[in-house]
Scaffold this motif. Structure first.
Motif, PDB file in Angstrom:
ATOM      1  N   UNK A 119       0.831  -1.201   0.000  1.00  0.00           N
ATOM      2  CA  UNK A 119       0.000   0.000   0.000  1.00  0.00           C
ATOM      3  C   UNK A 119       0.869   1.255   0.000  1.00  0.00           C
ATOM      4  N   UNK A 120       0.285   2.312  -0.544  1.00  0.00           N
ATOM      5  CA  UNK A 120       0.963   3.608  -0.577  1.00  0.00           C
ATOM      6  C   UNK A 120       1.008   4.187   0.840  1.00  0.00           C
ATOM      7  N   UNK A 121       2.063   4.934   1.157  1.00  0.00           N
ATOM      8  CA  UNK A 121       2.165   5.591   2.464  1.00  0.00           C
ATOM      9  C   UNK A 121       2.423   7.076   2.238  1.00  0.00           C
ATOM     10  N   UNK A 122       2.119   7.917   3.240  1.00  0.00           N
ATOM     11  CA  UNK A 122       2.427   9.344   3.068  1.00  0.00           C
ATOM     12  C   UNK A 122       3.937   9.529   3.031  1.00  0.00           C
ATOM     13  N   UNK A 123       4.435  10.528   2.327  1.00  0.00           N
ATOM     14  CA  UNK A 123       5.881  10.786   2.278  1.00  0.00           C
ATOM     15  C   UNK A 123       6.587   9.909   1.257  1.00  0.00           C
ATOM     16  N   UNK A 124       7.901   9.801   1.418  1.00  0.00           N
ATOM     17  CA  UNK A 124       8.717   9.129   0.397  1.00  0.00           C
ATOM     18  C   UNK A 124       9.391   7.858   0.920  1.00  0.00           C
ATOM     19  N   UNK A 125       8.995   7.435   2.142  1.00  0.00           N
ATOM     20  CA  UNK A 125       9.687   6.274   2.717  1.00  0.00           C
ATOM     21  C   UNK A 125       9.179   4.962   2.143  1.00  0.00           C
ATOM     22  N   UNK A 126      10.117   4.042   1.947  1.00  0.00           N
ATOM     23  CA  UNK A 126       9.787   2.725   1.386  1.00  0.00           C
ATOM     24  C   UNK A 126      10.290   1.641   2.334  1.00  0.00           C
TER      25      UNK A 126
ATOM     26  N   UNK B  12      14.298  -4.229   3.511  1.00  0.00           N
ATOM     27  CA  UNK B  12      15.069  -3.046   3.126  1.00  0.00           C
ATOM     28  C   UNK B  12      14.219  -1.804   3.390  1.00  0.00           C
ATOM     29  N   UNK B  13      14.878  -0.734   3.844  1.00  0.00           N
ATOM     30  CA  UNK B  13      14.216   0.556   4.085  1.00  0.00           C
ATOM     31  C   UNK B  13      15.013   1.631   3.359  1.00  0.00           C
ATOM     32  N   UNK B  14      14.341   2.497   2.636  1.00  0.00           N
ATOM     33  CA  UNK B  14      15.025   3.646   2.022  1.00  0.00           C
ATOM     34  C   UNK B  14      14.009   4.735   1.708  1.00  0.00           C
ATOM     35  N   UNK B  15      14.528   5.915   1.321  1.00  0.00           N
ATOM     36  CA  UNK B  15      13.638   7.027   0.955  1.00  0.00           C
ATOM     37  C   UNK B  15      13.822   7.358  -0.509  1.00  0.00           C
TER      38      UNK B  15
ATOM     39  N   UNK C 167      18.354   6.167  -6.916  1.00  0.00           N
ATOM     40  CA  UNK C 167      18.710   5.482  -5.676  1.00  0.00           C
ATOM     41  C   UNK C 167      19.959   4.657  -5.959  1.00  0.00           C
ATOM     42  N   UNK C 168      20.939   4.730  -5.074  1.00  0.00           N
ATOM     43  CA  UNK C 168      22.182   3.993  -5.324  1.00  0.00           C
ATOM     44  C   UNK C 168      21.954   2.495  -5.105  1.00  0.00           C
TER      45      UNK C 168
END
Ligand code: GAF
Length: 393
Positions: free
Chosen positions: A66-73, A88-91, A99-100
């Motif tokens: 699901x989509x979340x507010x902001x840019x966090x994944x 994995x967590x990234x923005x 993204x690297x």
């Protein structure tokens, strides 16, 4: 072990359960799946603008989320690979920068897809992956992951790209974020695969025609060597370079534009290795066109003969086979009722594909098990549909 492909609904259930566990009981909003592939013939021809004849498999990668507010994944995979973290967590950068790539390596495919998504910026999301495509088995687990994620992003924020453009974006993701200069075949068939059909893809025009493949008297058997030699990573770009070099010596934009006469006329202008690579490609492109015609006519013996010629050429001229693949092909060809067999995919391990009469399936599996020095896995497969969104109700 004979594998009856795990159904999509079981994978969705697995992914939903894991999603609930990881995200405190929250439920996912969307679910998608994208298939792996087996290539029937036309190997190492896609990056030479030639023909390929793959089909999508009933082995798929599922993504729920699901989509979340902001840019966090946050992404979690249900696939157990001892060497890699499963979360994995990234923005997502808002300035459009890439993204690297990094660790875990499976997340690089997702990062690449985010970067090449055709309706940026991509919103933040949570997702869980579950897959029945064997990892590193030469059945395009990576393309199915890329295409599944692209399809997932389309549910969060629709883009207006057509299906071919979508496949190209996923191919670019593999180039930039996994460092593999692959052709278009795997992503193309994972997006555009059709149930009951193989796809004859012209990798120059990026047009495909469907070839019916649902004769109940016929079986398509995929056999996994369960080995993956470490050469795969380095040898693939080398082969691609050799082909480009051959085309440049011949003064052609690609080997698709060259004939065997062109090659023979220029033989003394190139070394023997370059000659053999080019010869495989030029002949394989022709074989693939012939094989598609044979399949349309139901001429399975003719098709099978072309499969074996393809395998021999990959072994002797292109040098991407290995002992285990050769053993599987030889064993399959000893069984009455088998039309043809060959390695499939990049090579150096992975799988073979065998076309046979349905009544010969049990004795074929038994015979291969007896003859093969390793432990094979068998998939009795049927041509399946490309990527799609799934209902969660
Ligand atoms: C791999 C690549 F990803 C494909 O593009 C194709 O070149 C194949 O090897 C060989 O035919 O699967």
């Amino acid at each position: 072990m004979r594998n009856i492909c795990v159904g999509v609904s079981e994978l969705v259930a697995e992914a939903r359960n894991l999603y609930g566990q990881v995200f405190g009981g929250e439920a996912p909003q969307v679910a998608v799946c994208a298939p792996g592939r087996v290539n029937l013939i036309g190997e190492h021809t896609d990056y030479n603008q030639g023909f390929v004849l793959p089909m999508a498999l009933p082995l798929v990668t599922v993504v729920v989320g699901r989509q979340t507010p902001g840019q966090d994944v946050t992404i979690v995979t249900a696939t157990k690979d001892a060497d890699e973290p499963r979360r994995v967590d990234f923005s997502i950068p808002t300035d459009g920068s890439a993204l690297a790539p990094g660790s875990p390596s499976w997340a690089n495919y997702v990062k690449g897809v985010i970067h090449h998504y055709r309706a940026p910026p991509v919103p933040g999301f949570r997702a869980v992956i579950a897959s029945s495509v064997p990892l590193g088995g030469g059945l395009s687990s990576s393309a199915s992951l890329e295409v599944a994620f692209y399809t997932f992003l389309q549910q969060l924020k629709p883009d207006d790209s057509d299906k071919v453009a979508k496949a190209v974006s996923c191919q670019q993701a593999e180039h930039t974020h996994a460092g593999v200069p692959c052709g278009i075949m795997d992503q193309f068939v994972s997006v555009l695969g059709r149930e009951g059909h193989a796809l004859l893809i012209d990798c120059r025009s990026l047009e495909a025609t469907t070839v019916p493949l649902s004769d109940p008297s016929l079986v398509i058997l995929v056999t996994n060597t369960n080995v993956k030699h470490s050469l795969t990573g380095s040898e693939y770009p080398t082969r691609r370079r050799q082909c480009e070099q051959a085309a440049s010596i011949l003064g052609k934009p690609s080997l698709r534009n060259a004939t065997m006469k062109d090659l023979e006329d220029a033989r003394d202008k190139m070394d023997n290795v370059t000659y053999r690579r080019a010869r495989h490609v030029i002949e394989e492109i022709e074989r693939t066109a012939q094989a598609a015609e044979a399949l349309k006519r139901g001429a399975y013996k003719e098709f099978g003969k072309l499969m074996v010629e393809s395998h021999n050429s990959l072994r002797d001229l292109y040098e991407v086979s290995c002992r285990e693949l050769d053993e599987l092909v030889s064993a399959a060809m000893e069984v009455e009722g088998v039309f043809g067999s060959r390695m499939t995919g990049g090579g150096f391990g992975g799988c073979t594909v065998t076309l046979l009469q349905a009544h010969a399936i049990d004795r074929t599996i038994l015979h291969i098990q007896e003859r093969y020095s390793g432990t094979p896995t068998f998939y009795v497969t049927t041509p399946s549909e490309g990527a799609q969104a799934l209902s969660l109700s």
